[in-house]
Design a protein around this motif. Structure first.
Motif, PDB file in Angstrom:
ATOM      1  N   HIS A 184      -5.779   5.838   3.310  1.00 44.33           N
ATOM      2  CA  HIS A 184      -4.446   5.970   3.143  1.00 44.33           C
ATOM      3  C   HIS A 184      -4.306   7.175   4.175  1.00 44.33           C
ATOM      4  O   HIS A 184      -4.555   8.301   3.969  1.00 44.33           O
ATOM      5  CB  HIS A 184      -3.881   6.171   1.933  1.00 44.33           C
TER       6      HIS A 184
ATOM      7  N   ARG B  33       0.528   8.407  10.800  1.00 42.84           N
ATOM      8  CA  ARG B  33       0.963   7.796   9.311  1.00 42.84           C
ATOM      9  C   ARG B  33       1.543   6.547   9.417  1.00 42.84           C
ATOM     10  O   ARG B  33       1.153   5.379   8.726  1.00 42.84           O
ATOM     11  CB  ARG B  33       1.710   8.859   8.400  1.00 42.84           C
TER      12      ARG B  33
ATOM     13  N   PHE C 285      -7.918  10.196   6.071  1.00 39.76           N
ATOM     14  CA  PHE C 285      -7.881   8.707   6.049  1.00 39.76           C
ATOM     15  C   PHE C 285      -9.141   7.860   5.834  1.00 39.76           C
ATOM     16  O   PHE C 285      -9.199   6.877   5.039  1.00 39.76           O
ATOM     17  CB  PHE C 285      -7.365   8.277   7.358  1.00 39.76           C
TER      18      PHE C 285
ATOM     19  N   ARG D  26      -2.398  10.393   5.614  1.00 41.46           N
ATOM     20  CA  ARG D  26      -1.474  11.276   5.061  1.00 41.46           C
ATOM     21  C   ARG D  26      -1.165  12.532   6.184  1.00 41.46           C
ATOM     22  O   ARG D  26      -1.624  12.339   7.241  1.00 41.46           O
ATOM     23  CB  ARG D  26      -2.409  12.099   3.763  1.00 41.46           C
TER      24      ARG D  26
ATOM     25  N   SER E 190      -9.820   8.276   1.813  1.00 47.17           N
ATOM     26  CA  SER E 190      -8.994   7.672   1.005  1.00 47.17           C
ATOM     27  C   SER E 190      -8.394   6.299   1.458  1.00 47.17           C
ATOM     28  O   SER E 190      -7.811   5.367   0.395  1.00 47.17           O
ATOM     29  CB  SER E 190      -7.639   8.434   0.790  1.00 47.17           C
TER      30      SER E 190
ATOM     31  N   HIS F  67      -1.210   3.717  10.844  1.00 44.45           N
ATOM     32  CA  HIS F  67      -2.157   3.254   9.787  1.00 44.45           C
ATOM     33  C   HIS F  67      -1.761   2.792   8.403  1.00 44.45           C
ATOM     34  O   HIS F  67      -2.603   2.095   7.708  1.00 44.45           O
ATOM     35  CB  HIS F  67      -3.175   4.637   9.477  1.00 44.45           C
ATOM     36  N   ASN F  68      -0.673   3.143   7.947  1.00 45.52           N
ATOM     37  CA  ASN F  68      -0.001   2.603   6.774  1.00 45.52           C
ATOM     38  C   ASN F  68       0.983   1.320   6.733  1.00 45.52           C
ATOM     39  O   ASN F  68       1.312   1.122   6.028  1.00 45.52           O
ATOM     40  CB  ASN F  68       0.846   3.894   6.017  1.00 45.52           C
TER      41      ASN F  68
ATOM     42  N   ASP G 102       5.186   8.179   2.728  1.00 43.42           N
ATOM     43  CA  ASP G 102       5.015   7.244   3.716  1.00 43.42           C
ATOM     44  C   ASP G 102       6.076   6.960   4.749  1.00 43.42           C
ATOM     45  O   ASP G 102       5.981   6.988   6.161  1.00 43.42           O
ATOM     46  CB  ASP G 102       4.654   6.047   3.086  1.00 43.42           C
TER      47      ASP G 102
END
Length: 379
Positions: free
Chosen positions: A48, A350, A43, A50, A46, A353-354, A316
């Motif tokens: 993002h 995930r 994270f 995962r 990137s 954070h997303n 996601d």
């Protein structure tokens, strides 16, 4: 193999088939902390979030699972107790928590999510209607116990930030070493797990749960094997990955655009607790004593196996955990038990954070549904 070849004397399931290690709670927490370091590092790199493992998908398919009629009682358990057809989602992946060039050739995995399944649920899954099975392309797990797996994972976790070029070079060396081992009639799970996996087509693989599950009144392992002629033609087929960082995905997309696919879902019943242990997932259960027997067929029509919309849903919005399913398919053994916490926390990471909920679906997501045909084609 026809259903009537099921073993006559499968071992009955009872709670005592599992034996928890004294330090298992500590190992479970330490394993999640190690996986947490992987997801936090990826994270950070990137931006993002995962998955902690199996972060890179090679294709996501909509499919239908059809349970065969006429199964004998030892096989007709849980999901397979009655004939029926269910929508399903398949996600093919590679096992690291970082997204690498496919030249770093590693073991493959498959997450299978079956939708609309009735029945008594596992704890934590009471509000769901899915059955999840997780597979790898090996009949055995990389380590006998969760503690041994943790010992293997720690040095691999430390490589999360290692330059990709170094990983490619190491993978090439390990693939050569594995070919030497195989030339003398062997196979090294350690070499394959570190990057020595042959660069073969993902869709040609036979997948296994490797670890045991409850099979209603009994105990079993599951396997998913290519059945259609087009899939069988991909078995052990090498893929040229030079200059193709996502070559495995490209091959899946190319194949599924032109062909449908069919797999056999098979069950191997435990018939001897000594020779077919529950707590040691590194032991292959002898197939001459209890063969894998087909209980269902999984079919996928020609389709788009990857798109931005599919990625947004699968990467996601979905997670695959063997603990999301029926009580009749309870994961068994310490390798399976420690997965529960790690997978739930990975999904939560995930989601947080997303900013995307990670939920069990009640129907095929729109991105995976068959696109409507033009009126002229429907006539």
């Amino acid at each position: 193999m026809p259903p009537d070849t099921a073993p006559a004397s499968p071992v009955p399931y009872h709670a005592a088939v599992e034996q928890m290690e004294p330090d298992e709670p500590q190992v479970t927490e330490e394993l999640d902390q190690t996986l947490g370091k992987i997801r936090e590092k990826t994270f950070e790199n990137s931006g993002h979030a995962r998955r902690s493992v199996h972060a890179k998908a090679h294709g996501v398919l909509r499919a239908q699972l059809t349970v065969l009629p006429g199964l004998p009682e030892p096989l007709a358990q849980g999901l397979f107790a009655q004939p029926g057809t269910y929508d399903a989602i398949m996600r093919f992946s590679t096992n690291p928590g970082d997204v690498l060039d496919d030249k770093v050739s590693l073991p493959r995995g498959l997450g299978l999510k079956i939708l609309g399944v009735p029945g008594a649920r596992l704890p934590g899954s009471e509000g769901d209607t899915t059955q999840n099975f997780l597979f790898v392309d090996s009949p055995v797990f990389a380590a006998p116990t969760a503690k041994k797996f943790l010992g293997n994972l720690k040095p691999l976790a430390a490589t999360t930030d290692v330059a990709e070029g170094a990983k490619k070079a190491l993978s090439a060396t390990l693939q050569l070493a594995e070919r030497v081992v195989e030339a003398f009639g062997g196979q090294s799970g350690k070499l394959i797990g570190l990057g020595g996996h042959a660069p073969t087509h993902v869709l040609g693989a036979t997948f296994f749960t490797a670890a045991a599950l409850r099979h209603g009144r009994y105990i079993a392992k599951l396997s998913l094997a290519p059945a259609s002629a087009e899939l069988q033609a991909l078995v052990d087929q090498k893929v040229d990955l030079d200059g193709r960082p996502n070559g495995l995905r490209e091959e899946v997309v190319r194949f599924m655009a032109a062909h449908g696919a069919e797999w056999e879902l098979r069950v191997q019943l435990c018939t001897d607790r000594e020779r077919m242990p529950v707590e040691d997932a590194s032991v292959e259960w002898p197939q001459d004593e209890s063969p894998y027997v087909t209980v269902a067929r999984l079919t996928a029509p020609p389709q788009s196996a990857w798109s931005d919309a599919i990625a947004a849903v699968s990467e996601d919005g979905l997670f695959f955990s063997p603990w999301r399913g029926l009580a009749d398919h309870q994961p068994l053994g310490n390798v399976m038990r420690v997965r529960k916490l790690a997978y739930e926390r990975s999904a939560r990471f995930r989601a947080e954070h997303n900013g995307t909920p990670v939920l069990e679906p009640t129907a095929l997501p729109a991105a995976l549904q068959e696109p409507p045909r033009p009126a002229a084609e429907q006539a």
